[in-house]
Enzyme design. Structure first.
Site, PDB file in Angstrom:
ATOM      1  N   ASN A  48      -5.909  29.177  31.063  1.00 56.74           N
ATOM      2  CA  ASN A  48      -4.660  28.620  31.586  1.00 56.74           C
ATOM      3  C   ASN A  48      -4.518  27.182  31.092  1.00 56.74           C
ATOM      4  O   ASN A  48      -5.516  26.523  30.793  1.00 56.74           O
ATOM      5  CB  ASN A  48      -4.726  28.639  33.119  1.00 56.74           C
TER       6      ASN A  48
ATOM      7  N   HIS B 192      -2.876  23.496  32.392  1.00 54.16           N
ATOM      8  CA  HIS B 192      -2.386  22.851  33.611  1.00 54.16           C
ATOM      9  C   HIS B 192      -2.059  21.386  33.306  1.00 54.16           C
ATOM     10  O   HIS B 192      -2.855  20.695  32.661  1.00 54.16           O
ATOM     11  CB  HIS B 192      -3.451  22.952  34.711  1.00 54.16           C
TER      12      HIS B 192
HETATM   13  C1  GAR Z   1       3.628  23.445  31.430  1.00 53.31           C
HETATM   14  O1  GAR Z   1       3.727  22.052  31.642  1.00 53.31           O
HETATM   15  C2  GAR Z   1       2.363  23.988  32.051  1.00 53.31           C
HETATM   16  O2  GAR Z   1       1.285  23.117  31.976  1.00 53.31           O
HETATM   17  C3  GAR Z   1       2.791  24.184  33.477  1.00 53.31           C
HETATM   18  O3  GAR Z   1       4.085  24.704  33.367  1.00 53.31           O
HETATM   19  C4  GAR Z   1       4.731  24.170  32.204  1.00 53.31           C
HETATM   20  C5  GAR Z   1       5.334  25.304  31.432  1.00 53.31           C
HETATM   21  O4  GAR Z   1       6.162  24.834  30.390  1.00 53.31           O
HETATM   22  N1  GAR Z   1       1.908  25.065  34.180  1.00 53.31           N
HETATM   23  C6  GAR Z   1       1.564  24.900  35.454  1.00 53.31           C
HETATM   24  O5  GAR Z   1       2.016  24.020  36.165  1.00 53.31           O
HETATM   25  C7  GAR Z   1       0.577  25.918  35.978  1.00 53.31           C
HETATM   26  N2  GAR Z   1       0.192  25.631  37.307  1.00 53.31           N
HETATM   27  P1  GAR Z   1       6.595  25.832  29.228  1.00 53.31           P
HETATM   28  O6  GAR Z   1       7.144  27.098  29.894  1.00 53.31           O
HETATM   29  O7  GAR Z   1       7.670  25.120  28.472  1.00 53.31           O
HETATM   30  O8  GAR Z   1       5.400  26.117  28.397  1.00 53.31           O
END
Ligand code: GAR
Length: 184
Positions: free
Chosen positions: A103, A105
């Site tokens: 994952n 984060h």
């Molecule tokens: C990213 O910033 C990722 O790190 C976060 O969601 C965003 C997705 O952006 N994930 C979390 O917060 C997981 N808990 P994207 O859809 O443009 O890749």
């Protein structure tokens, strides 16, 4: 060639970056999967030639039944690794005990686990902010860390901060996938 699938829920920019950097020379991205039929990432994936599989979690009566379906689809793909790229579902042991996954984060774990991590990290008094890639375990955002990248956040407005977070993500995610696959 190692086989991976990428799971996303929204914008899908991390998924897009992984496809662009890894597929098809380094790794074969055999599927992209979303739980959200309205995810903007669907068109990003299509534009790169991969038609996403949509498994709408609202069509399932429980977390467990959704995870059971997801695991069944993933197992049929014969994968080396599953990559969560902004996949906004808490995964039950049905998933975590059967699927090897990583994952990304948007914080320097173990700080700011869970939802709204960018906001929480921006508002904290921490000197540094950053991003983390890690293996997925039953406990949320707590598995072994693969890579981190940090920056000093002093004086940034929220927009610049968020942009910096995403830049860090795009930088470490592809090498993290290769590292998790043990081909880096
Ligand atoms: C990213 O910033 C990722 O790190 C976060 O969601 C965003 C997705 O952006 N994930 C979390 O917060 C997981 N808990 P994207 O859809 O443009 O890749």
């Amino acid at each position: 060639m190692k086989r991976i699938a990428i799971l996303f829920s929204g914008e899908g920019t991390n998924m897009q970056t992984l496809i662009q950097k890894l597929h098809p020379d380094r790794v074969s991205i055999v599927a992209t999967i979303t739980n959200n039929p309205k995810a903007k990432g669907i068109t990003r994936s299509q534009a790169l030639g991969i038609e996403p599989i949509i498994i709408d979690h609202r069509e399932f009566e429980s977390r467990k039944s959704f995870d059971t379906k997801l695991v069944q689809v993933l197992k049929n793909l014969n994968l080396d690794l599953v990559v969560l790229a902004g996949f906004m579902r808490i995964l039950s042991p049905v998933f975590t005990t059967q699927i090897k996954a990583i994952n990304i984060h948007p914080s320097l774990l173990p700080a700011h686990k869970g939802a709204n991590a960018i906001q929480k990290s921006y508002e904290s008094s921490d000197r540094y902010a950053g991003v983390t890639t890690h293996f997925v375990t039953e406990e949320l955002d707590s598995g072994n860390i693969i890579m981190q990248k940090r920056f000093e956040k002093q004086g940034m407005d929220f927009e610049a901060f968020e942009t910096m977070i995403h830049q860090c993500e795009y930088e470490i995610f592809a090498p993290s996938v290769l590292k998790a696959l043990e081909i880096l």
